[in-house]
Design an enzyme around this catalytic site. Sequence first.
Site, PDB file in Angstrom:
ATOM      1  N   GLY A  17       0.804  -1.231   0.000  1.00 29.25           N
ATOM      2  CA  GLY A  17       0.000   0.000   0.000  1.00 29.25           C
ATOM      3  C   GLY A  17       0.825   1.264   0.000  1.00 29.25           C
ATOM      4  N   CYS A  18       2.116   1.167  -0.331  1.00 26.92           N
ATOM      5  CA  CYS A  18       2.941   2.368  -0.428  1.00 26.92           C
ATOM      6  C   CYS A  18       3.399   2.529  -1.871  1.00 26.92           C
ATOM      7  CB  CYS A  18       4.171   2.245   0.459  1.00 26.92           C
ATOM      8  SG  CYS A  18       3.802   1.839   2.157  1.00 26.92           S
ATOM      9  N   GLN A  19       3.527   3.780  -2.308  1.00 24.75           N
ATOM     10  CA  GLN A  19       4.042   4.022  -3.664  1.00 24.75           C
ATOM     11  C   GLN A  19       5.532   3.686  -3.723  1.00 24.75           C
ATOM     12  OE1 GLN A  19       4.657   7.921  -5.930  1.00 24.75           O
ATOM     13  NE2 GLN A  19       2.476   7.575  -6.167  1.00 24.75           N
TER      14      GLN A  19
END
Lengths: 413, 157
Positions: free
Chosen positions: B54-56
């Site tokens: 869920g992190c870029q």
Amino acid sequence: MIQSNTITKELDVFAIRKQFPALNRQVKGQPLVYFDNAATTQKPQVVIDALVDYYTNYNANVHRGIHTLAEEATAAFEASRDAAQRFINASSREEIIFTRGTTEGINLVAYSWGRKNINAGDEIIITEMEHHSNIVPWQMLCEEKGAVLKVIPQQDGELLLDEYKKLLSSKTKLVSVVHVSNALGTVNPVSAIIQLAHQAGALVMVDGAQSTVHLDIDVQAMDCDFFAFSSHKVYGPTGIGVLYGKKHLLEAMPPFQGGGEMIKEVTLEKTTFNDLPYKFEAGTPNIGDAVVLKAALDFVTRIGKEKVRNHEIELLAYATEQLVQLPGVRIIGTAATKVSVVSFVIDKIHPQDIGILLDNRGIAVRTGHHCAQPLMHCFGIPGTIRASFAMYNTKEEVDQLIVGLQKAIKMLL
Amino acid sequence: MSDHKTIQETENEIVEEFSLFDSWDDKYEYIIDLGKKLPVLEDKHKLDENKVRGCQSTVWLVADSENGKVYFKADSDAVIVKGLISMLIRVLSGHTPDEIIQASLGFIQKIGMTTHLAQTRSNGLLAMVKQMKNFALAYKIKNSMQHGERSTETKSN
């Protein structure tokens, strides 16, 4: 005389900016610089007004009601279909199917045409620069049918047509190709791709999500079999798009979804389906946004695509020239023909850090893989920073981006 | 180490530090600096299974437990995110699973990070917090199993 001549040829950006209320707002205490147009464009006042007008004055369900509001809504809904037909020069209004957007258009073809026509061992060709929307539906179809997905490779942001020719064979049933790459801005040679596919006996679907706002689209001249685009990338509302298909193909395709509107007659034993385009528009459509699509397309046509294109290309050239002078900047995708999208990476700096620091100066860019992970993989990078320009952007804004980048680089290194 | 400080005390300390900054540029300078100073995570920990979803950017997070307390180590390829993790580690590391699970982490909002780094997929801050609390929960269960709490054992059978 010379002066007035110049004005008609050149875009009056100042006058255009006044028509986009969102451009007046401040972000983080600074005037907004909106460079995320490839994700979605801002909306002109005429589009916003048209939406308010619809819900204020003639909101009704289409096609069935006998009352005045229903007639007005139906007329506006169908007028929008005509506007879309003109905008991409389709030969008949029955070839224009309203969808939720490009993704749904591609899925409709994969589901309806694909499940009827693709068999085990058949081949579908896509390219290395597809958006996930033009990869996943075909992967799902191939998996279900035992068909094979082939991929045209690219180099430096240009498709390798010689490799494409080698992939084509009598097994090829469909080529689905992105017209303009969302991550790189490359304009792909779709006419040549279509001609070669047709010679091999295959059909061609063109993903027009990024091209429709910038290029003159003529589906008849292009000779594509299917073409899909989204309204919200053409200054229109979200949640509405268009799928074009050649009439004889659409007629032979089974419906995508069942429900109201798409039927001719229903008994509990059997249903006969409605004619085109309604066969593919089950249920109450997104009437409000469909109606407003016309306002957006008319707006773009009134301003003139060529004028806008010249302006945007000038911005692209200016931005590219400035960007390469910054330390450590590398442009990703250097195709000869591009629309106003510039994607880049900076040595030793993660795109996300740049995105955060630019936002802090009111500058909106896109960072990440742009839903094109296979393409990022080819370049060996996790993602890029992407600035994409629209009719309302200016050189002064590009200068602000450059200053913002200089400061960000200084902070991060 | 902040062993003798409570989570709330460390949170208050960070809020105080941020109150000294006049501009967002200063705040970011500080966060970037924290990111640069965060000790590098050994390569053996940089595994897919340690990535926070869920992190870029890519974020690796590992946890360890000693004397009933949980310790975190993390790294990222993006420096601002690394600075944010550094603050989370400063607040949460060295506390008991229960303390970590119950931490309100109100400082994130107080220093303006939830409004400034919008709660989108690209942020990752919330994903990191969730992952740290999951680790704490896992250690809590593990510890209670080790202490032979019969009720837990009976339930799991």
